[in-house]
Write a protein that holds these residues in place. Sequence first.
Motif, mmCIF file in Angstrom:
data_model
loop_
_atom_site.group_PDB
_atom_site.id
_atom_site.type_symbol
_atom_site.label_atom_id
_atom_site.label_comp_id
_atom_site.label_asym_id
_atom_site.label_seq_id
_atom_site.Cartn_x
_atom_site.Cartn_y
_atom_site.Cartn_z
ATOM 1 N N PRO A 78 0.836 -1.207 0.000
ATOM 2 C CA PRO A 78 0.000 0.000 0.000
ATOM 3 C C PRO A 78 0.865 1.249 0.000
ATOM 4 O O PRO A 78 1.990 1.250 0.494
ATOM 5 C CB PRO A 78 -0.802 -0.136 1.307
ATOM 6 N N PRO A 79 0.383 2.347 -0.580
ATOM 7 C CA PRO A 79 1.157 3.586 -0.612
ATOM 8 C C PRO A 79 1.507 4.064 0.795
ATOM 9 O O PRO A 79 0.717 3.908 1.727
ATOM 10 C CB PRO A 79 0.215 4.578 -1.319
ATOM 11 N N ASP A 80 2.671 4.641 0.939
ATOM 12 C CA ASP A 80 3.108 5.171 2.227
ATOM 13 C C ASP A 80 2.442 6.524 2.453
ATOM 14 O O ASP A 80 2.716 7.482 1.728
ATOM 15 C CB ASP A 80 4.633 5.318 2.215
ATOM 16 N N PRO A 81 1.565 6.657 3.452
ATOM 17 C CA PRO A 81 0.858 7.929 3.650
ATOM 18 C C PRO A 81 1.768 9.061 4.099
ATOM 19 O O PRO A 81 1.362 10.223 4.066
ATOM 20 C CB PRO A 81 -0.181 7.585 4.726
ATOM 21 N N SER A 82 3.000 8.735 4.514
ATOM 22 C CA SER A 82 3.913 9.793 4.950
ATOM 23 C C SER A 82 4.671 10.430 3.781
ATOM 24 O O SER A 82 5.371 11.423 3.957
ATOM 25 C CB SER A 82 4.926 9.240 5.955
ATOM 26 N N ARG A 83 4.532 9.863 2.582
ATOM 27 C CA ARG A 83 5.225 10.432 1.424
ATOM 28 C C ARG A 83 4.632 11.788 1.077
ATOM 29 O O ARG A 83 3.456 12.067 1.346
ATOM 30 C CB ARG A 83 5.111 9.492 0.221
ATOM 31 N N ALA A 84 5.442 12.651 0.466
ATOM 32 C CA ALA A 84 4.975 13.982 0.082
ATOM 33 C C ALA A 84 3.928 13.876 -1.027
ATOM 34 O O ALA A 84 4.076 13.103 -1.968
ATOM 35 C CB ALA A 84 6.147 14.834 -0.388
ATOM 36 N N CYS A 85 2.867 14.655 -0.903
ATOM 37 C CA CYS A 85 1.826 14.650 -1.938
ATOM 38 C C CYS A 85 2.369 15.275 -3.218
ATOM 39 O O CYS A 85 2.819 16.436 -3.201
ATOM 40 C CB CYS A 85 0.615 15.449 -1.470
ATOM 41 N N PRO A 86 2.336 14.563 -4.344
ATOM 42 C CA PRO A 86 2.802 15.147 -5.605
ATOM 43 C C PRO A 86 1.732 16.052 -6.197
ATOM 44 O O PRO A 86 0.536 15.873 -5.975
ATOM 45 C CB PRO A 86 3.045 13.925 -6.487
ATOM 46 N N ALA A 87 2.175 17.011 -6.989
ATOM 47 C CA ALA A 87 1.245 17.955 -7.607
ATOM 48 C C ALA A 87 0.211 17.247 -8.472
ATOM 49 O O ALA A 87 -0.941 17.679 -8.553
ATOM 50 C CB ALA A 87 2.024 18.965 -8.450
ATOM 51 N N GLU A 88 0.597 16.110 -9.077
ATOM 52 C CA GLU A 88 -0.302 15.421 -10.007
ATOM 53 C C GLU A 88 -1.545 14.856 -9.331
ATOM 54 O O GLU A 88 -2.521 14.539 -10.002
ATOM 55 C CB GLU A 88 0.448 14.308 -10.727
ATOM 56 N N GLN A 89 -1.526 14.711 -8.007
ATOM 57 C CA GLN A 89 -2.714 14.200 -7.338
ATOM 58 C C GLN A 89 -3.328 15.232 -6.400
ATOM 59 O O GLN A 89 -4.102 14.892 -5.504
ATOM 60 C CB GLN A 89 -2.415 12.904 -6.597
ATOM 61 N N LEU A 90 -3.012 16.515 -6.633
ATOM 62 C CA LEU A 90 -3.601 17.596 -5.853
ATOM 63 C C LEU A 90 -4.398 18.521 -6.762
ATOM 64 O O LEU A 90 -4.059 18.703 -7.940
ATOM 65 C CB LEU A 90 -2.516 18.404 -5.130
ATOM 66 N N ASP A 91 -5.428 19.089 -6.200
ATOM 67 C CA ASP A 91 -6.225 20.090 -6.902
ATOM 68 C C ASP A 91 -6.130 21.393 -6.110
ATOM 69 O O ASP A 91 -6.331 21.392 -4.886
ATOM 70 C CB ASP A 91 -7.675 19.633 -7.003
ATOM 71 N N ALA A 92 -5.790 22.494 -6.771
ATOM 72 C CA ALA A 92 -5.640 23.791 -6.103
ATOM 73 C C ALA A 92 -6.812 24.700 -6.435
ATOM 74 O O ALA A 92 -7.280 24.732 -7.579
ATOM 75 C CB ALA A 92 -4.326 24.450 -6.514
#
Length: 220
Positions: A78-92
Motif C-alpha cells: 500500500p502507498p506510504d501515507p507519509s510520502r509527500a503529496c505530488p502535484a499530479e494528485q492535488l487540486d488547487a
Amino acid sequence: MSNRSHSRTSGLASVLLFGRPTRGGRTSAVLLASLAATSGLVSGCADDKPSEVILAGSSGAGFSSTVTTGTTPWSTSPPDPSRACPAEQLDASVDSTSAGAGHTFYSIRLTNTGTPCTVSGYPGVSLIDATGNQVGAPADREIGAKGAPVRLNPGTSAVFSTRFSQPYAYNAEACQPTERAQRLKIYPPNDTGWLTVPVSQPTCGSERISTITVTGVSAG
C-alpha cells in the motif's frame, strides 16, 4: 520361433533398413513395410501389458493435470501515507480573498485526489503571465508561520495563505509595476511539479523586489 527363422528375418530387415535395392527397385515401399514388420516383431516379443504414451501438453482419456507457472501471486504494498503529496494528485483552488492596509490576501486550498499522502512545510509560489513566464520575484516565506504536517486522505484538504503587497507602495523605478500576472503558480511542499490558479494581481515586474509572502500549510 526357430533360430533359423529369426536369422532370416533379421537379415532381411538389415538389408531393407540399409536401403539395398529389392526386386522391382521399390526400396522405399519395402523399407516402410520392413519397419512395420520389425515393429510387429518387437511388439510380439514384449509383454502383453498395454502401454500409453502421453505427449507433453496433452492428456489421455480420464487424465487431468494442474498447470502451474512456478511464480507467486503478484502484489503491491500500500502507498506510504507519509510520502509527500505530488502535484499530479492535488487540486488547487482559491478558498477566499480579502484586502486591507495595502495588501491582498488569498487562502489557497490543496485537495488530495489520489492515495493518502502528507503535505508539510512551505509551498513555492510565484506569479506567471498568460504564456507561463514568471512575473516578478517568487514569494518569500512568512516568518513564524511554517504550519504543521497534514496527512491528506482522498478528498481531504490543507490550506495556506499568500499576502500580496501593492506594487505602488514601492519606488516605481525599482519596482516596475505591472499587471501582466494572470495566474498563481504553486509548487506543493517537497515536490517539483506545480499547479496554477487564476488571479488578477498587480505586482512588481522586477525580480529584485518580492511583493508576495506565503505561509506553511495547515489542516483545512
